[in-house]
Design an enzyme around this catalytic site. Structure first.
Site, mmCIF file in Angstrom:
data_model
loop_
_atom_site.group_PDB
_atom_site.id
_atom_site.type_symbol
_atom_site.label_atom_id
_atom_site.label_comp_id
_atom_site.label_asym_id
_atom_site.label_seq_id
_atom_site.Cartn_x
_atom_site.Cartn_y
_atom_site.Cartn_z
ATOM 1 N N TYR A 250 44.848 49.753 51.119
ATOM 2 C CA TYR A 250 44.193 48.519 50.657
ATOM 3 C C TYR A 250 45.257 47.455 50.350
ATOM 4 C CZ TYR A 250 41.782 45.500 47.217
ATOM 5 O OH TYR A 250 41.283 44.427 46.508
ATOM 6 N N LYS B 213 46.155 43.830 52.274
ATOM 7 C CA LYS B 213 46.213 42.563 51.537
ATOM 8 C C LYS B 213 47.542 41.843 51.830
ATOM 9 C CE LYS B 213 42.376 42.375 49.064
ATOM 10 N NZ LYS B 213 41.363 41.355 49.420
ATOM 11 N N ALA C 185 37.492 50.459 36.736
ATOM 12 C CA ALA C 185 37.602 51.127 35.428
ATOM 13 C C ALA C 185 36.767 50.492 34.297
ATOM 14 C CB ALA C 185 39.074 51.213 35.024
ATOM 15 N N GLN D 88 47.895 55.664 31.612
ATOM 16 C CA GLN D 88 48.216 54.650 32.613
ATOM 17 C C GLN D 88 47.771 53.284 32.077
ATOM 18 O OE1 GLN D 88 45.993 57.122 32.857
ATOM 19 N NE2 GLN D 88 44.368 56.746 34.324
ATOM 20 N N THR D 89 48.549 52.249 32.347
ATOM 21 C CA THR D 89 48.255 50.931 31.760
ATOM 22 C C THR D 89 47.804 49.926 32.828
ATOM 23 O OG1 THR D 89 50.579 50.312 32.023
ATOM 24 C CG2 THR D 89 49.909 51.179 29.861
HETATM 25 P P1 NAD Z 1 32.868 43.011 45.928
HETATM 26 O O1 NAD Z 1 32.920 44.323 46.623
HETATM 27 O O2 NAD Z 1 31.904 42.855 44.803
HETATM 28 O O3 NAD Z 1 32.640 41.846 46.974
HETATM 29 C C1 NAD Z 1 33.082 41.901 48.295
HETATM 30 C C2 NAD Z 1 31.917 41.536 49.167
HETATM 31 O O4 NAD Z 1 32.353 41.545 50.547
HETATM 32 C C3 NAD Z 1 30.750 42.527 49.080
HETATM 33 O O5 NAD Z 1 29.570 41.873 48.642
HETATM 34 C C4 NAD Z 1 30.608 43.056 50.489
HETATM 35 O O6 NAD Z 1 29.247 43.285 50.886
HETATM 36 C C5 NAD Z 1 31.247 41.951 51.308
HETATM 37 N N1 NAD Z 1 31.634 42.448 52.623
HETATM 38 C C6 NAD Z 1 32.380 43.541 52.900
HETATM 39 N N2 NAD Z 1 32.482 43.715 54.222
HETATM 40 C C7 NAD Z 1 31.772 42.699 54.800
HETATM 41 C C8 NAD Z 1 31.484 42.331 56.123
HETATM 42 N N3 NAD Z 1 31.962 43.052 57.166
HETATM 43 N N4 NAD Z 1 30.740 41.245 56.354
HETATM 44 C C9 NAD Z 1 30.245 40.512 55.325
HETATM 45 N N5 NAD Z 1 30.458 40.799 54.039
HETATM 46 C C10 NAD Z 1 31.231 41.895 53.775
HETATM 47 O O7 NAD Z 1 34.368 42.739 45.421
HETATM 48 P P2 NAD Z 1 34.913 41.640 44.399
HETATM 49 O O8 NAD Z 1 35.344 42.360 43.187
HETATM 50 O O9 NAD Z 1 33.949 40.518 44.285
HETATM 51 O O10 NAD Z 1 36.224 41.163 45.164
HETATM 52 C C11 NAD Z 1 36.264 39.944 45.921
HETATM 53 C C12 NAD Z 1 37.628 39.827 46.575
HETATM 54 O O11 NAD Z 1 38.665 39.839 45.583
HETATM 55 C C13 NAD Z 1 37.948 40.977 47.536
HETATM 56 O O12 NAD Z 1 38.675 40.482 48.628
HETATM 57 C C14 NAD Z 1 38.837 41.882 46.704
HETATM 58 O O13 NAD Z 1 39.698 42.658 47.509
HETATM 59 C C15 NAD Z 1 39.601 40.853 45.881
HETATM 60 N N6 NAD Z 1 40.108 41.448 44.643
HETATM 61 C C16 NAD Z 1 39.241 41.804 43.646
HETATM 62 C C17 NAD Z 1 39.747 42.382 42.486
HETATM 63 C C18 NAD Z 1 38.829 42.791 41.367
HETATM 64 O O14 NAD Z 1 39.330 43.266 40.338
HETATM 65 N N7 NAD Z 1 37.519 42.650 41.481
HETATM 66 C C19 NAD Z 1 41.110 42.587 42.321
HETATM 67 C C20 NAD Z 1 41.971 42.227 43.364
HETATM 68 C C21 NAD Z 1 41.465 41.621 44.503
#
Ligand code: NAD
Length: 328
Positions: free
Chosen positions: A148, A152, A192, A217-218
């Site tokens: 993952y 990114k 978490a 773990q932090t």
């Molecule tokens: P989430 O899983 O709630 O939202 C991601 C959305 O992408 C989902 O609704 C999913 O259905 C959609 N998706 C996935 N594959 C798809 C596809 N092929 N076509 C259309 N839609 C698709 O996640 P989130 O927490 O809202 O995260 C949003 C972004 O932020 C992501 O890129 C995630 O990697 C990044 N991110 C989030 C966090 C966090 O703590 N939430 C931390 C670091 C990075």
């Protein structure tokens, strides 16, 4: 007023961003493979479909000024650190990013935001739980601990190369554990804070909850409103990034659980079991965001957890009564 596309709008952060952009008066097209589970979004259009499909991406970027790219194959430790979903995570997310840039650029989209992650940071700087190093410049030599994170990092570079070669305005943030209401709280993709809130809310007669690892773990956790504020400020600024958007209030997972128990008014013991954990320590380093945006998140973890716990408690109650009705 701009015409804005929010990819991943059926998810946690994307859903909140749609609401924010609408409250600012923009015209918003929301796109996701699924509808939002917890909210009816105020978007002007909702396109449901697979953004890894080139034809779909080509159509949703038409007539758009700016894109917020949140769509990704994403989950908590139980999803991204087991290794079982690596191929899907890398393929799906990279394809969406390749499509967003390729078709966005062709359609004349002027600016695009990309949601990267603290998971890009090298594992070798995150072995000491009390002293992790996550300044933006520490990303290289690269050694993320998950596929993952590698995807990114690849995509960050892809966005920056479109900026250099095609002149697209690009903004990149590295999110550190965003949490809050209307995020996944059950089903295996929860992270978490939501998982701990759910476990504590679900305890009825019992006196313990389970936590993966020794709980020492932090991490730091950032409330969703602060994340949205940071992204909007970054988009309006001249700074490209990548920049951390996270909290600097680092806690152990045991401390996180203790805080939630206090909020819930439940005194439970913790049983530590084996499970995927990710790096040993991680904290946001907010020097760069403070310098470039003259802003950094300030809200306490406790304040965000209060809101999140109450929301998850409600979800647990609703799903319990739905099960009861189903069983009658
Ligand atoms: P989430 O899983 O709630 O939202 C991601 C959305 O992408 C989902 O609704 C999913 O259905 C959609 N998706 C996935 N594959 C798809 C596809 N092929 N076509 C259309 N839609 C698709 O996640 P989130 O927490 O809202 O995260 C949003 C972004 O932020 C992501 O890129 C995630 O990697 C990044 N991110 C989030 C966090 C966090 O703590 N939430 C931390 C670091 C990075």
């Amino acid at each position: 007023m701009k015409r804005i596309l929010v990819n991943g709008a059926g998810g946690f952060i994307g859903g909140h961003m749609v609401k924010r952009l609408k409250s600012e008066g923009h015209w918003v097209r929301a796109a996701d493979i699924k509808r939002h589970e917890f909210s009816s979004l105020p978007a002007d259009e909702f396109v449901q479909g697979d953004l890894s499909d080139q034809r779909l991406m080509a159509s949703v970027v038409e007539g758009i000024d700016e894109i917020y790219q949140f769509a990704a194959d994403m989950g908590g430790a139980g999803y991204i650190f087991t290794g079982e979903h690596d191929a899907d995570v890398m393929h799906n997310s990279a394809t969406i990013n390749l499509n967003a840039l390729h078709f966005g650029q062709k359609a004349g989209v002027k600016k695009i935001f990309y949601s990267s992650s603290a998971c890009i940071y090298p594992e070798y700087n995150q072995l000491d739980p009390l002293n992790p190093k996550c300044s933006e410049k520490s990303a290289y030599p690269a050694a993320p601990d998950s596929e993952y994170g590698w995807e990114k990092l690849f995509s960050e570079r892809l966005y920056l190369s479109y900026m250099r070669n095609y002149g697209m305005a690009v903004r990149v943030a590295r999110f550190h554990n965003i949490f809050g209401p209307e995020g996944t709280w059950t089903g295996g993709k929860e992270k978490a804070p939501a998982a701990i809130c759910r476990k504590i809310a679900e305890v009825e007669g019992g006196d313990e909850i389970e936590i993966w690892g020794d709980g020492e773990q932090t991490r730091s956790f950032l409330f969703i409103d602060e994340c949205i504020e940071g992204v909007r400020r970054l988009m309006e600024s001249e700074f490209t990034g990548p920049v951390n958007i996270g909290s600097e209030e680092m806690v152990s997972i045991n401390q996180l659980a203790a805080m939630v128990m206090e909020i819930a008014g439940k005194r439970l013991s913790i049983r530590h079991i084996s499970g995927p954990q990710g790096v040993r320590g991680r904290n946001s380093d907010n020097h760069l965001i403070a310098e470039k945006l003259n802003w950094k998140p300030t809200r306490s973890l406790r304040a965000g957890l209060e809101k999140t716990y109450r929301w998850i408690e409600e979800q647990v109650a609703v799903s319990r009564s739905a099960n009861l009705v189903g069983n009658v």
